[in-house]
Design an enzyme around this catalytic site. Structure first.
Site, PDB file in Angstrom:
ATOM      1  N   THR A 150      43.869  70.042  34.133  1.00 38.23           N
ATOM      2  CA  THR A 150      43.985  70.921  32.626  1.00 38.23           C
ATOM      3  C   THR A 150      42.574  71.869  32.734  1.00 38.23           C
ATOM      4  O   THR A 150      41.638  71.194  32.973  1.00 38.23           O
ATOM      5  CB  THR A 150      43.745  69.884  31.389  1.00 38.23           C
ATOM      6  OG1 THR A 150      44.944  68.955  31.534  1.00 38.23           O
ATOM      7  CG2 THR A 150      44.202  70.647  30.187  1.00 38.23           C
ATOM      8  N   GLU A 203      49.409  58.357  30.010  1.00 42.93           N
ATOM      9  CA  GLU A 203      48.562  57.432  30.842  1.00 42.93           C
ATOM     10  C   GLU A 203      49.338  56.028  30.889  1.00 42.93           C
ATOM     11  O   GLU A 203      50.005  55.552  29.837  1.00 42.93           O
ATOM     12  CB  GLU A 203      47.275  57.239  30.321  1.00 42.93           C
ATOM     13  CG  GLU A 203      46.573  58.201  30.363  1.00 42.93           C
ATOM     14  CD  GLU A 203      44.808  58.103  30.022  1.00 42.93           C
ATOM     15  OE1 GLU A 203      44.330  57.292  30.805  1.00 42.93           O
ATOM     16  OE2 GLU A 203      44.311  59.187  29.480  1.00 42.93           O
ATOM     17  N   LYS A 251      50.154  73.973  27.929  1.00 40.81           N
ATOM     18  CA  LYS A 251      49.627  72.571  28.113  1.00 40.81           C
ATOM     19  C   LYS A 251      48.616  72.292  26.989  1.00 40.81           C
ATOM     20  O   LYS A 251      48.666  71.470  26.163  1.00 40.81           O
ATOM     21  CB  LYS A 251      48.612  72.411  29.354  1.00 40.81           C
ATOM     22  CG  LYS A 251      47.964  71.196  29.535  1.00 40.81           C
ATOM     23  CD  LYS A 251      48.889  69.914  29.422  1.00 40.81           C
ATOM     24  CE  LYS A 251      48.382  68.629  29.339  1.00 40.81           C
ATOM     25  NZ  LYS A 251      47.474  68.337  30.749  1.00 40.81           N
ATOM     26  N   ASN A 301      49.627  69.530  23.875  1.00 42.11           N
ATOM     27  CA  ASN A 301      48.688  68.341  23.414  1.00 42.11           C
ATOM     28  C   ASN A 301      48.258  68.502  21.892  1.00 42.11           C
ATOM     29  O   ASN A 301      48.126  67.500  21.324  1.00 42.11           O
ATOM     30  CB  ASN A 301      47.660  68.215  24.450  1.00 42.11           C
ATOM     31  CG  ASN A 301      48.118  67.542  25.734  1.00 42.11           C
ATOM     32  OD1 ASN A 301      49.242  67.002  25.615  1.00 42.11           O
ATOM     33  ND2 ASN A 301      47.436  67.198  26.693  1.00 42.11           N
ATOM     34  N   CYS A 323      43.262  63.070  27.219  1.00 43.61           N
ATOM     35  CA  CYS A 323      43.938  64.316  26.899  1.00 43.61           C
ATOM     36  C   CYS A 323      43.509  64.942  25.743  1.00 43.61           C
ATOM     37  O   CYS A 323      43.037  65.991  25.469  1.00 43.61           O
ATOM     38  CB  CYS A 323      45.321  64.540  27.441  1.00 43.61           C
ATOM     39  SG  CYS A 323      45.500  64.262  29.114  1.00 43.61           S
ATOM     40  N   ASP A 341      41.599  68.388  25.007  1.00 46.85           N
ATOM     41  CA  ASP A 341      42.391  69.667  24.847  1.00 46.85           C
ATOM     42  C   ASP A 341      42.588  70.201  23.677  1.00 46.85           C
ATOM     43  O   ASP A 341      42.446  71.641  23.777  1.00 46.85           O
ATOM     44  CB  ASP A 341      43.700  69.058  25.282  1.00 46.85           C
ATOM     45  CG  ASP A 341      44.041  68.779  26.946  1.00 46.85           C
ATOM     46  OD1 ASP A 341      42.928  68.788  27.500  1.00 46.85           O
ATOM     47  OD2 ASP A 341      45.100  68.610  27.416  1.00 46.85           O
TER      48      ASP A 341
END
Length: 397
Positions: free
Chosen positions: A118, A145, A206, A210, A262, A266
């Site tokens: 990322t 995950e 992306k 998220n 993440c 993010d």
């Protein structure tokens, strides 16, 4: 095809397993213990499908410490190295990606390079200009995950991007890699949505995807905060809200905040990318997480505990991940107020966090604590449920 995958975290290892069904794959890492485990057919991370695939002995997969040798004969090099968020600089730390690119440049690689890490919006275009002798593409991953390989086998979509859409050669290579991923999946190729777009747009996909998930987590957490303070039943409100098919049932179980590898990083990166762009919502999503953790800590402190027990640091059932777990923010709030905190975490490799003792004996843990904090309930707490503070509405224990 010869494929090299840089990094054996959940993204890299899931891709290595996926692609080595039909291709020769070298998984590159810098940790000898991880390399040895993979070569023995043992997964160094907790993921049921990865564990099953590695144990099968059917993959054409070799793990190695020798990056140059792995990259030298590769048709594709997939970079899935970690890019942690650097709060001091307000951006992802992309040095691990550049280290791989430096090696590829030094060996004059002709491989198609696909970044799966990322990254900030605009990064692929920047490194494509910095390394003009390399063909660099970007493909965002959308993996959970603990279920990373499952999600690669059953992808919601495949996106591969190029710095310049006018480059027909790069577009052709992007389409070929998208096809490679689709053919390795368990779903019919024609049923998997596939996009080839400009790299900065894919990077934004992306981060916005998220951040939307973080928004949804925060929304139901704030609904739950309201209900708890007003003496209302959160479950009934959420059920009523989610019966609207436009809203649906996903990501609606209240928690102690969004966490994991993440979502926290993010959302911060997207906020940083909004510099000089009008916004209110993205900042609110980032701030909402800290607000929720402080609220949870206040609710626990209101019980006047002498010793608070934290049941598990892991983010979710079936995961071995502690990274950026939302419970750490709650623990820090409790410690700051001088409350003793004891942690039960059988997967921890250390025996303390800050001033908190970590133990692996569940019976000692239950005896020692007068309030037990659990982000998610399981049956091990059934015999002391009267001590438990949780906002987990949908547990079935």
């Amino acid at each position: 095809m010869n494929i090299a995958v840089a990094g054996t975290g959940y993204v890299g290892l899931s891709l290595a397993c996926l692609l080595s069904q039909n291709n020769t794959v070298h998984a590159v890492d810098i940790v000898p213990e991880k390399v040895d485990l993979i070569n023995q057919g043992i997964s160094p991370i907790k993921d049921q499908e990865i564990e099953r695939f590695l144990a099968s002995g059917k993959l054409d997969l070799i793990a190695t410490l020798d990056a140059k040798r792995a990259y030298a004969d590769a048709d594709y090099v997939v970079i899935a190295t970690p890019t942690n968020y650097d709060d001091e600089h307000g951006s992802f730390d992309t040095s691990s990606i550049e280290a791989v690119l430096d090696i590829l440049r030094s060996i004059e690689s002709k491989a198609t390079i696909i970044i799966k890490s990322t990254i900030p919006v605009g990064y692929t275009l920047s490194v494509a200009q910095q390394y003009p002798e390399l063909r660099i593409l970007f493909s965002p991953e959308f993996l959970r995950e603990g279920k990373a390989l499952y999600d690669n086998l059953h992808p919601s979509r495949i996106i591969v991007s190029v710095p310049d859409l006018t480059s027909t050669e790069d577009v052709r290579h992007a389409e070929a890699f998208a096809q490679l991923l689709a053919e390795s999946a368990s779903e019919p190729v024609e049923s998997i949505p596939s996009l080839v777009i400009q790299s900065s747009e894919a990077e934004a996909v992306k981060l916005f995807a998220n951040t939307y998930l973080a928004l949804r987590v925060s929304y139901f957490n704030e609904l739950d905060t309201y209900a708890e303070l007003r003496g209302l039943n959160s479950a009934n409100i959420i059920k009523g809200v989610c019966l609207d098919p436009r809203i649906g049932d996903g990501y609606n179980n209240p928690s102690f905040g969004y966490g994991g590898y993440c979502l926290p990083k993010d959302t911060k990166q997207l906020l940083a990318n909004f510099e000089n762009v009008p916004q209110n919502l993205i900042r609110a999503i980032v701030d909402a997480n800290a607000t929720r953790k402080a609220f949870i800590a206040d609710q626990i402190k209101a019980r006047n505990p002498q010793c608070v027990g934290v049941y598990r640091l892991t983010m979710k059932e079936g995961s071995d991940n502690f990274r950026a777990s939302s419970i750490f923010g709650v623990i820090d709030n409790l410690i700051a107020d001088g409350i003793e905190v004891l942690i039960y975490e059988p997967m921890s490799k250390t025996d303390s966090y800050a001033s908190c003792r970590i133990i692996k004996d569940i019976d000692e843990f239950k005896r020692s604590c007068d309030v037990i904090v659990a982000n998610r309930i399981d049956s091990m707490l059934n015999d002391c449920i009267e001590k438990v503070y949780t906002r987990d509405l949908w547990h079935t224990s």
